[in-house]
Every structure is written in C-alpha cells, then in structure tokens.
Design a protein around this motif. Sequence first.
Motif, short mmCIF file in Angstrom:
data_model
loop_
_atom_site.label_atom_id
_atom_site.label_comp_id
_atom_site.label_asym_id
_atom_site.label_seq_id
_atom_site.Cartn_x
_atom_site.Cartn_y
_atom_site.Cartn_z
N GLN A 113 0.34 0.72 13.34
CA GLN A 113 0.22 -0.26 12.25
C GLN A 113 1.45 -1.15 12.17
O GLN A 113 2.56 -0.72 12.46
N ALA A 114 1.24 -2.37 11.77
CA ALA A 114 2.35 -3.28 11.47
C ALA A 114 2.63 -3.22 9.98
O ALA A 114 1.71 -3.20 9.16
N ARG A 115 3.88 -3.14 9.62
CA ARG A 115 4.25 -3.08 8.20
C ARG A 115 3.88 -4.38 7.51
O ARG A 115 3.87 -5.46 8.11
N LYS A 132 4.22 -0.52 14.63
CA LYS A 132 4.41 -1.54 15.66
C LYS A 132 5.42 -2.54 15.12
O LYS A 132 5.14 -3.31 14.20
N VAL A 133 6.63 -2.53 15.69
CA VAL A 133 7.74 -3.30 15.11
C VAL A 133 8.19 -4.44 16.02
O VAL A 133 8.42 -5.55 15.57
N CYS A 139 10.42 0.25 5.65
CA CYS A 139 10.12 1.49 4.93
C CYS A 139 9.71 2.59 5.92
O CYS A 139 9.32 2.33 7.06
N VAL A 140 9.80 3.83 5.46
CA VAL A 140 9.40 4.97 6.28
C VAL A 140 7.88 5.15 6.20
O VAL A 140 7.18 5.20 7.22
N LEU A 141 7.39 5.23 4.99
CA LEU A 141 5.96 5.41 4.75
C LEU A 141 5.34 4.08 4.36
O LEU A 141 6.00 3.21 3.79
N PRO A 142 4.07 3.90 4.62
CA PRO A 142 3.41 2.63 4.32
C PRO A 142 3.23 2.42 2.82
O PRO A 142 3.27 3.36 2.02
#
Length: 919
Positions: free
Chosen positions: A380-382, A314-315, A347-350
């Motif tokens: 998810q939000a980074r 979620k960006v 990032c691509v992955l968390p």
Amino acid sequence: NKEPEWLEQKLLKQNNGRHFVTHGVEAQIRRQLEAFSAHNFEHSNFMNCLVNEKISLDDLQKLKLAFEESDVSGTGYIDVKKFGHILKKCLKEPDMGNAQIHSLLKKINYSDQGRISWVEFSTYLLQQYKAKEETVRRSKQVAFNLPATVRDCGHGVSIVNIHSTHDGTALTVREDGLVCQWSPELKPQRTKHMFEVHRRSKWVTDFALMSEYNKLMIGTGDGEIQFYELSSLEPYCQISALGTIPLTLDYSYTGSDNCCFLYGDMEGCVTIILLSTAEDTLRLWNRLPKAENVPNIAIKNAVLSQKVTFVRWKVHHDWVTQVKYFHSFQAVASSSNEETSSLVVGCVLPSTHSAQQLKEIREVCYESKNRKIQLSWIPQARASGDQTVFSVCKGVKAFDLCQKHSLLVTGGMDRLLRLWNPRFSEKPTAILKGHSSPIISLCISSEDSQIFSVSTDSTVKIWHIQDQCCLFTADPIVSGIHGNVSACSYSPAMRSLYVAADCIAVLPLMLRSKRHSRITVSHDEAVMCCGYSKEFRQVVSCSEGSVVKVWDFDTGRQVFEFTATPDLTTITCMTFDLKGRRLITGGTNGCLKVWNFNSGQCLKTLKKEGKCHLVSDCIFLEVQGFSYVVAVGGDRRIDIYSDVPEDLYHVQRPQPSWKDDLKNGHKEGILSVVQCPPSLLATGSYNGEIIVWNVASGSINCRFVGPLAAKEQNTEGLDTSVPSMVFIKNLKVLQLSPTTALLTPGVKGWVNLWDVLGGRKLVSSFKVSKFQQKITKLSIADKTTLLYAADRIGYIYIYNMETFDPEQRSPRAEHFWRAHTGSITSLQIVTSDQVVLTSSTDHTVRLWSAQGEFIGTFGQPEMWSVQIPSSWTHPGVPYEVLIDPLSMPHHDILKRKSHLSIAISSDVTETDRGELKTL
C-alpha cells in the motif's frame, strides 16, 4: 552586589577587628572600591553594549551617517570630541566619560593621531564580533586522537555494518557472514562464521542488534531474516520466503515486551513487523521444524499470529538505501537514490481507510489459514497526510534523526549535509559544505550536539549542530582509514566513532581532562610567552595553539582574545612596540605578525623570501631615532625589519643581512636576542655561543662560549643552549670600575657573568638552580641590581648582584619560591607596581609581588587589586604547586632515597639543601 571577601576583611582590619564599621570608614573604603570598579569595567561595559548584540543595523547606519555629517573637512576623519559626541548620542550613552572615549580611541587607532575614521571604527567592531565567534567556537572545539586504531578484516570482504554496544564493544558482520566482536581497543574478542552450517553459500545484506532479547538479526540475500543468540552466536530461528531481499534492517524496542523490526528492499518497499509478547513469539519460532539446521517459519505463516502485525508500504521507486524506526516520533524513515522521494518519514500503521482494507485482508488470511495460500496483497501507498516526503538532488544515502534537537540530517551523492525540520520538507534549515566525495554514512550525537559524517574517500568530519560549522576533519592520509566505507557508529560510552570499511577503525575523541576545582588555568594549552603593556595596563599572553588573550593587569580578568593564525602554526615569541600599543608575534612558520591586540586585526606580516625557519625570539628596538623589529631563529641570521606604520604594504621584507653576520655569524640556530641601548645587541644560540654586536655598524663586538659546569667531565647530552640573556649596566664587581655585564644561562642550572666592555671575558659562573635545572629565563629589575632567574621546573630565584661575590660558586639567594609546575616561559618585572609577571607550560599566567607573594592566576574567578594586598591570594599558593612532589620541603626525615630524589637531580648536596630558604 556582595562585596569581595578581601574588601570585607579590609573593612574589619581598618576598624581594629570590630564587628561593626563606622560610617566614615565604610564610606572611605567604599570610595576606593568604586574607583577600583570604575577602572575595571569602564571599557567592558561599553564594549558589551557594542558587541553583545545590543547594537542594531539601524544604530550602525545612524553612526555612519553621523560620522559623515561630522566630517566637515572631507578627510574621512573626525576628532576625539566629535567621536565622543556621536557615541553618546547614537548609542544613548550620555554618562560615557571622556576617559572611556579616549581609551577606546587609542585601542582602535594604535597610532594615536587623535582622530578616527568610519572605516577604522567599523573594522574594530567587525574584529570584535569575529573574535567573539572564534572564542565560542573554540570552546566547542573537538578533535580525534589520530591516527585511528585500524584493524584489517582480511580477504577483501566488505563489512556490511557496525554497531556499538552499551559496554563500549563493537560488533561487525561481513558480507560472507563472519561476525566479530571487538573490544574498545579493537582487539577481537570472538569471531564466528554464521553460515558454516549451511551447505550452499549465503551473503549478508545488513544486521541489527536486539539488545533487549540478546539477539542478533541478520538479513540475507536469500530473502531471509535470521536471528542468532548474541551471547553464543548460535542460530535461534529465521523468517524465510520474504519474496524480496532485505537490503537494510532496523530494530527498535517499543516497551512492555513489544518490539518492531523493519527492512527496505529492492522494490522501494518498507516492511514493518510488529511483535507483541516478543519473547514468547521468538521462543515459539525456535521450536519449529528446521530448514538447513535453523528453526524456520515462512513470512506467510508468521503473519497469521495475532501477536504479529505485518505492514508493507510502497514508498520509493528505487532501492531503499537506509531504513530506521524512531520510537520518539512514532515514525519510520527510509531513503533512496531517487530525487522525488529521496527520504520519506511516515506513520507505522495506516490511517482509518487503509486500516480497514488491511483488516479485511487479514480476516481473509485467518479464514484461509488451513489452506495453502500465498501472501499476495499489493504493498500500500501511504496517504499524503501520513507521510512527509523530502526531495534531494541525487537522492539520500544516509540520514539520522534527533528528537532532542528536532533535527533530521541527510547526506548523499551531492556531497552536502542537509539539516531539516522533520515536519517540514519544503526547504532545509541549513546546508553544510565540506566533503569532496559522496557522503555514505552519518550519525548524530545528541548529548554533544554533534554530527559525524563519513564520505566514500574515508574522510571523517565532525559538525556542530547549533553553529552549523565543521569542528574537525580527519583526512584518510592522517587517520589511516582505507577501503570502501559502509557505515559508522558513535559510541557515547567510549566517546568514540567506529568506522566500517575494508578495515574497522575507531576514532576516539580527544577529551579535555577534567581539572580539580581548585586549579585555575589561563589557557587550554601551554603558554609560550606573555608581556605587559604599560600603555593600557594590560597583560598579553600567547599559547601553543596560537590563542592570544588580553588580560586586565589590575584585576586579572580577561578582556579579549583572538586566534593569531588559522593554520597549525605555534606562536613562539612576542614583544611590544615602544609605545606598547602593537603586538609583534613570531611563529614556527618563520613569519612575524604585527597586531592591534585590542581588536585582533593583523596590521602587517614580516617574513623573508623563500624558505622560512622557526622564529625563536624577537625584540623591538630604537637606534638613532629609527625603530626596528629584530628577529632570530633557526636560519642562524639576524633579521631586521624597519618599523614604518604608514607603509601600506601588508607583507614586508627584512633589510639586507649584516656582512659580518653572513661571514662570521652563528653556526647554529639562534635562540635568544637582547638589546643594551644605545648600540649593543647580544644573540645566543643552541650550541652556547654568544655574540655581542654593534647595531650601528653591524659588526661583532665580542664573542663568548659558555663554560661547562664545575667538575663536569661528561659533556655529552648537556644542554648548552642560551634561551635567555640580560644586560646589567654600571655593574660594579669587587674593586673593579663599573662596567656593562651580560648574564646568560649555563649548563645544569648555572649562570655565567660576562664583562662586555672591560675585559670582554668571563667574570664568574655561579650556581642558581639548586636542583641543577636549566635556567630558562633571566630578568633584571629596572634601576636595581636584583636578578630574577627562572628554571625548568618552575622555581624563581632572586640574587642581589650589587653584593655579588664572583669568587663564590654557590651564592645564597635573597629569596626563592616555586611559581609553576612546568617550565617558565616568560619572566618580567613590572617596576612601576613592584610585581613579577610569569607564564609557563603549565597553562598559566601569574602575578607575584617582588618578594614572591602570590597575587593570583589570570583567569581565576576572584578578581584582585594590585594596589590592595588584602585582595591577593597570599599567603595561599597555587594548588597544583602545593600538591606537586617537587615542591616538597627538605627535611632530615625526607633525605632518604625516593622517587622525589630521582625526579630531581641526584647531585643535590646536603649543603645545597641547607642554603635554601623559603618564604
């Protein structure tokens, strides 16, 4: 430093070819070299100190303070002695000679009053800086070949995106699913409607190319991602039930049969799907049951495979306008129209905590894979440390990222291009203004350090990354691009920009042709004129692109250059004032400009009121102690401007026209003008009419009309214009008493000789160009009767008018040689050094001995010394002249009819060929 080759040769020659040199001779020649070098570099070294960033703001302030302290009288001026003292002290140049200082003063203050002010000195420095910046910018200048090649796609359906391939072709997909592959020339190679197999209508949101797997990936409004074979455009498989609409897509190959594709949606989310052993995974999906005749797998089932990694971030809080994966940064960038998170690079992955949560969710999915479950976890939000958020007014419509320059570029509704460091979001490194409509698409060409941007009004701009300036603008009226722009794509293979709108357009870059390593040019465009300044021993040349270059006459190296006009005006002619310190240029816009050509400062503009016509020629003359600038051109009038340097008005109007000029003057445009002191002036027009005027009274002295060539029956299409003229004083022809004669070009390579004072008649017409080519320039050596004539294909002929026989129709030339491969635009004899200066449309300015020995091309890598013949290129000739077919010598074996004899005139007789004698 290694001595020039010509110096080594001279050392050997003076020692009778021995392989050693005595100390006495070596010292003598070395003194010549030192004197030669001192003359050549005294000004350049000093100016390098001033201009090449070696002078600081503190130094400037010290100079200004010293000027003010030395100005005891309060007039604002100081004399040469004080000026020299200030330069030596403030710039710490104690070895600066008085000759250098005086030379610099003359270049700053063209009026040579022996004094200088701080305003004049600082203006000179500023002009030098500006000219240097212009030179650098000009070296990087690019342009599109306009108009663009445009192909309408029909039916008013928009193209959603465009991608260029490695082989130069381009692929477009329309909203209705029509795929078209285009050749580099925009010829459709194949087209196919992707949704023909479906019973109900679909619409395409975006597409991406998966070149490594020969696949085409399409996002649809039904919440699907479809894959097609790129070679056949047949459906391969699809991922369905995304639960959202993929508005924008991207794909990247990550190596070792791994890839990722991602999409942004209406909810502001960015979904990333990573595939390992991607080829096998896609092949497995291709074997699944079909839905609407396409092998289908739902996203909830696709993510159950251990070869698939699914991440949804979620960006944004608004629709995602663009999404891209940058493998070199191992990051995903996405944009939206909201201001708080206009662009996010993350990032691509968390990170660790988020990864643990994702792992638990995946385990639940695997345990429940035999039950019908719904993919229901919340995006998810980074973490704040996993992303960089850029805030931009009115959001971001388009962006691109370049690893080479570590540069992120954004564009959007506020019409501004912003340049960012990808890792710092607080403030852009630069803001580029120029677009008058929102920027809808952009891309970076890393190889060329350029940015291409397209706005909604179909304006295309090219920007330079380092200089942060606009290099070129393609207006839609000129380019022909129309409709709603959706995307652009730059093809490095074709050096072209593809633009998708209601039509598809390609804008190829205008590339500079690569010249042979042995070819030297003085300008990048045709040289329109050149001249020699005796005062500074400099040559000034002007090109079709209005670039003025100043050359050192003694060495051929470039001293200075500047752009004479900011618009598209072409310089057509030039002359110097009587002292050789100011340059006067005329242009296609009808204006004349007076320059300090050593600084590039425009001192005055000379122009008529109302509509102005092209200026064809101009001269500077003195009559009864007063100086004037005389200009002629397309308006058929003689314009005379008083030369009053102290006049403070920047724009000056001409004096009223002569009554005889208004009533009985030329009926067509005037092409050339020449003076015969003290009071004669001759003008020649396009239709061959020549009028000789009395300058003191403004009345016509006599009028001539050039005859046609001998035995010429068909007069239609003949060039009767008079592009050049020359007076000869005290010419004695046969038994007649000395008279003032006028030489003018005739038709088909002939020259006409007129008696101006005696009988006011035609004395003789004689053939000069052996190839019947129009004579473009004539010149007479001072204090001699040697006539130099240049023609349209670059040949120069020398005739001795003292021994000229008017009865001879085709006299023998004393010498002739080919100087250029193009038309010669300037021909001047520098009598003091017995050399000939020429320029041509072949982009070169050259220097020759009086007998046609080649000294060199201005701008060549090797310097010469006019006084030392061993430094000349002779016996060599210009390489392009050597290899040009029209330079081929005449021989019996070459007399057969060929393309060469067609290229030149078919009227060349065997007698003519026998008369030619080469050097």
